[in-house]
Design a protein around this motif. Sequence first.
Motif, mmCIF file in Angstrom:
data_model
loop_
_atom_site.group_PDB
_atom_site.id
_atom_site.type_symbol
_atom_site.label_atom_id
_atom_site.label_comp_id
_atom_site.label_asym_id
_atom_site.label_seq_id
_atom_site.Cartn_x
_atom_site.Cartn_y
_atom_site.Cartn_z
ATOM 1 N N ARG A 1 0.834 -1.207 0.000
ATOM 2 C CA ARG A 1 0.000 0.000 0.000
ATOM 3 C C ARG A 1 0.866 1.253 0.000
ATOM 4 O O ARG A 1 0.559 2.242 -0.675
ATOM 5 N N THR A 2 1.953 1.212 0.763
ATOM 6 C CA THR A 2 2.855 2.357 0.820
ATOM 7 C C THR A 2 3.472 2.652 -0.540
ATOM 8 O O THR A 2 3.706 3.807 -0.900
ATOM 9 N N MET A 3 3.716 1.615 -1.302
ATOM 10 C CA MET A 3 4.284 1.784 -2.642
ATOM 11 C C MET A 3 3.265 2.317 -3.645
ATOM 12 O O MET A 3 3.613 2.612 -4.786
ATOM 13 N N GLY A 4 2.001 2.412 -3.237
ATOM 14 C CA GLY A 4 0.971 2.961 -4.116
ATOM 15 C C GLY A 4 0.369 1.971 -5.083
ATOM 16 O O GLY A 4 -0.242 2.369 -6.080
ATOM 17 N N LEU A 5 0.516 0.668 -4.796
ATOM 18 C CA LEU A 5 -0.072 -0.327 -5.679
ATOM 19 C C LEU A 5 -1.598 -0.276 -5.588
ATOM 20 O O LEU A 5 -2.172 0.068 -4.550
ATOM 21 N N SER A 6 -2.258 -0.632 -6.678
ATOM 22 C CA SER A 6 -3.717 -0.615 -6.707
ATOM 23 C C SER A 6 -4.276 -1.709 -5.797
ATOM 24 O O SER A 6 -3.611 -2.697 -5.502
ATOM 25 N N THR A 7 -5.522 -1.508 -5.372
ATOM 26 C CA THR A 7 -6.170 -2.498 -4.509
ATOM 27 C C THR A 7 -6.255 -3.855 -5.205
ATOM 28 O O THR A 7 -6.039 -4.906 -4.591
ATOM 29 N N TRP A 8 -6.578 -3.829 -6.492
ATOM 30 C CA TRP A 8 -6.677 -5.080 -7.254
ATOM 31 C C TRP A 8 -5.359 -5.846 -7.240
ATOM 32 O O TRP A 8 -5.338 -7.060 -7.021
ATOM 33 N N ARG A 9 -4.243 -5.126 -7.440
ATOM 34 C CA ARG A 9 -2.942 -5.796 -7.471
ATOM 35 C C ARG A 9 -2.553 -6.308 -6.087
ATOM 36 O O ARG A 9 -1.979 -7.395 -5.957
ATOM 37 N N ILE A 10 -2.870 -5.539 -5.051
ATOM 38 C CA ILE A 10 -2.562 -5.978 -3.693
ATOM 39 C C ILE A 10 -3.320 -7.253 -3.356
ATOM 40 O O ILE A 10 -2.776 -8.197 -2.793
ATOM 41 N N VAL A 11 -4.597 -7.272 -3.729
ATOM 42 C CA VAL A 11 -5.438 -8.431 -3.409
ATOM 43 C C VAL A 11 -4.969 -9.659 -4.178
ATOM 44 O O VAL A 11 -4.801 -10.745 -3.609
ATOM 45 N N THR A 12 -4.770 -9.519 -5.487
ATOM 46 C CA THR A 12 -4.451 -10.674 -6.319
ATOM 47 C C THR A 12 -3.012 -11.158 -6.146
ATOM 48 O O THR A 12 -2.732 -12.355 -6.316
ATOM 49 N N ARG A 13 -2.101 -10.243 -5.797
ATOM 50 C CA ARG A 13 -0.694 -10.629 -5.732
ATOM 51 C C ARG A 13 -0.217 -10.956 -4.322
ATOM 52 O O ARG A 13 0.701 -11.769 -4.148
ATOM 53 N N TYR A 14 -0.840 -10.349 -3.325
ATOM 54 C CA TYR A 14 -0.340 -10.514 -1.966
ATOM 55 C C TYR A 14 -1.367 -11.092 -0.990
ATOM 56 O O TYR A 14 -1.044 -11.978 -0.207
ATOM 57 N N VAL A 15 -2.596 -10.596 -1.031
ATOM 58 C CA VAL A 15 -3.584 -11.028 -0.040
ATOM 59 C C VAL A 15 -4.073 -12.444 -0.327
ATOM 60 O O VAL A 15 -4.002 -13.325 0.525
ATOM 61 N N LEU A 16 -4.592 -12.674 -1.548
ATOM 62 C CA LEU A 16 -5.163 -13.988 -1.854
ATOM 63 C C LEU A 16 -4.134 -15.120 -1.817
ATOM 64 O O LEU A 16 -4.424 -16.187 -1.271
ATOM 65 N N PRO A 17 -2.929 -14.952 -2.398
ATOM 66 C CA PRO A 17 -1.969 -16.060 -2.320
ATOM 67 C C PRO A 17 -1.628 -16.466 -0.893
ATOM 68 O O PRO A 17 -1.282 -17.630 -0.647
ATOM 69 N N SER A 18 -1.734 -15.539 0.054
ATOM 70 C CA SER A 18 -1.435 -15.849 1.449
ATOM 71 C C SER A 18 -2.662 -16.303 2.222
ATOM 72 O O SER A 18 -2.551 -16.660 3.391
ATOM 73 N N SER A 19 -3.835 -16.301 1.572
ATOM 74 C CA SER A 19 -5.082 -16.605 2.273
ATOM 75 C C SER A 19 -5.769 -17.866 1.782
ATOM 76 O O SER A 19 -6.677 -18.370 2.465
ATOM 77 N N LEU A 20 -5.386 -18.373 0.620
ATOM 78 C CA LEU A 20 -6.170 -19.414 -0.022
ATOM 79 C C LEU A 20 -5.767 -20.841 0.342
ATOM 80 O O LEU A 20 -6.486 -21.780 0.007
ATOM 81 N N SER A 21 -4.636 -21.018 1.014
ATOM 82 C CA SER A 21 -4.201 -22.387 1.321
ATOM 83 C C SER A 21 -5.241 -23.161 2.120
ATOM 84 O O SER A 21 -5.614 -24.289 1.746
ATOM 85 N N PRO A 22 -5.770 -22.623 3.231
ATOM 86 C CA PRO A 22 -6.800 -23.393 3.953
ATOM 87 C C PRO A 22 -8.074 -23.587 3.151
ATOM 88 O O PRO A 22 -8.782 -24.583 3.308
ATOM 89 N N VAL A 23 -8.378 -22.629 2.267
ATOM 90 C CA VAL A 23 -9.582 -22.742 1.448
ATOM 91 C C VAL A 23 -9.431 -23.877 0.437
ATOM 92 O O VAL A 23 -10.379 -24.634 0.174
ATOM 93 N N LEU A 24 -8.253 -24.031 -0.132
ATOM 94 C CA LEU A 24 -8.009 -25.107 -1.090
ATOM 95 C C LEU A 24 -8.133 -26.470 -0.421
ATOM 96 O O LEU A 24 -8.616 -27.432 -1.034
ATOM 97 N N VAL A 25 -7.698 -26.564 0.834
ATOM 98 C CA VAL A 25 -7.847 -27.817 1.562
ATOM 99 C C VAL A 25 -9.319 -28.155 1.738
ATOM 100 O O VAL A 25 -9.765 -29.279 1.477
ATOM 101 N N VAL A 26 -10.104 -27.165 2.187
ATOM 102 C CA VAL A 26 -11.539 -27.389 2.379
ATOM 103 C C VAL A 26 -12.211 -27.707 1.044
ATOM 104 O O VAL A 26 -13.102 -28.563 0.971
ATOM 105 N N ALA A 27 -11.790 -27.047 -0.021
ATOM 106 C CA ALA A 27 -12.385 -27.290 -1.336
ATOM 107 C C ALA A 27 -12.125 -28.721 -1.787
ATOM 108 O O ALA A 27 -13.001 -29.366 -2.383
ATOM 109 N N THR A 28 -10.925 -29.236 -1.515
ATOM 110 C CA THR A 28 -10.606 -30.618 -1.889
ATOM 111 C C THR A 28 -11.542 -31.596 -1.191
ATOM 112 O O THR A 28 -12.094 -32.522 -1.814
ATOM 113 N N ILE A 29 -11.754 -31.376 0.108
ATOM 114 C CA ILE A 29 -12.662 -32.249 0.857
ATOM 115 C C ILE A 29 -14.099 -32.061 0.383
ATOM 116 O O ILE A 29 -14.891 -33.014 0.345
ATOM 117 N N THR A 30 -14.443 -30.832 -0.013
ATOM 118 C CA THR A 30 -15.805 -30.534 -0.458
ATOM 119 C C THR A 30 -16.177 -31.323 -1.701
ATOM 120 O O THR A 30 -17.336 -31.727 -1.867
#
Length: 297
Positions: free
Chosen positions: A194-223
């Motif tokens: 955010r300090t570097m001025g990156l867009s919200t879309w880039r922050i979410v897709t490049r930094y937030v989601l890659p660090s958040s989706l691991s547990p979701v992928l596990v649940v999705a596999t079981i689902t």
Amino acid sequence: MTESFITPVAPSLAGGRRHPLRRAVRRPGFLVPAAIVALLVLIAVLPGPFAALFGNPDPRVCDLNLSGADPTAGHPFGFDLQGCDVYANVIHGTRASLSVGLLTTLLSMTVAIVVGTLAGLYGGVVDAALSRLTDVFLGFPLLLGAVVVLNSAGERSVLTVSLVLALFGWPTMARLVRGSVRSVRQADFVLAARTMGLSTWRIVTRYVLPSSLSPVLVVATITVGGVIVAESSLTYLGIGLEAPAISWGLQLSSASSQFQNAPHLLIFPALFLAVTVLSIISLGDTLRAALDPRRQQ
């Protein structure tokens, strides 16, 4: 004077430690079920060659004179009540059963990622509104909600059943995404982006989601495994897929009343269903163990 720009790196991408997913794929608990699932996917994509292994690739070639006949040479699973080859039907039924499981999970994940990310990232009124929406859908049990909707639906195809199951299947994953996003949105690498001025879309897709989706992928596999069971249960009750579709649920439904006279009609579709679900759930359990922070010390 030369300025240096440092790109923020998420913890899962930094450091020399081997990623837990790479460790997981080396375990027998991952390799064996993964091989079984890969074979089932191949069968679903190319059912004809597998059905032709015993000389009868067409599941709709039937002979009433062979109605309910026991397994014989060239027909290892025997014949159903219409005199159709059970083996060919089980092989061709793999496509519909796996398609419902994968499509439902993909649709549920898509909705969950959008809803959970918005709620976790923005908080406040957005979080409150989306959380209440999630609670509303969580109030409907998956099978009960699917029964109500499918009873009023017209044609019950793979797409229709998948959409209905996804309608009631996304809230649990959405809550998991929301919690994961909330836990990383104030992390140092996100604040640096955010300090570097990156867009919200880039922050979410490049930094937030890659660090958040691991547990979701596990649940999705079981689902996926749970959805396959749900589809078979609905079809068994006469509410899921309907002829001329071919699925394990339809075979179980038609064979249930003939178990004492022709047990092979029920045993072989049930065996394929059980092996598929157990393999997929085993994959999910292995991934969950590999991604558990308490086991990565």
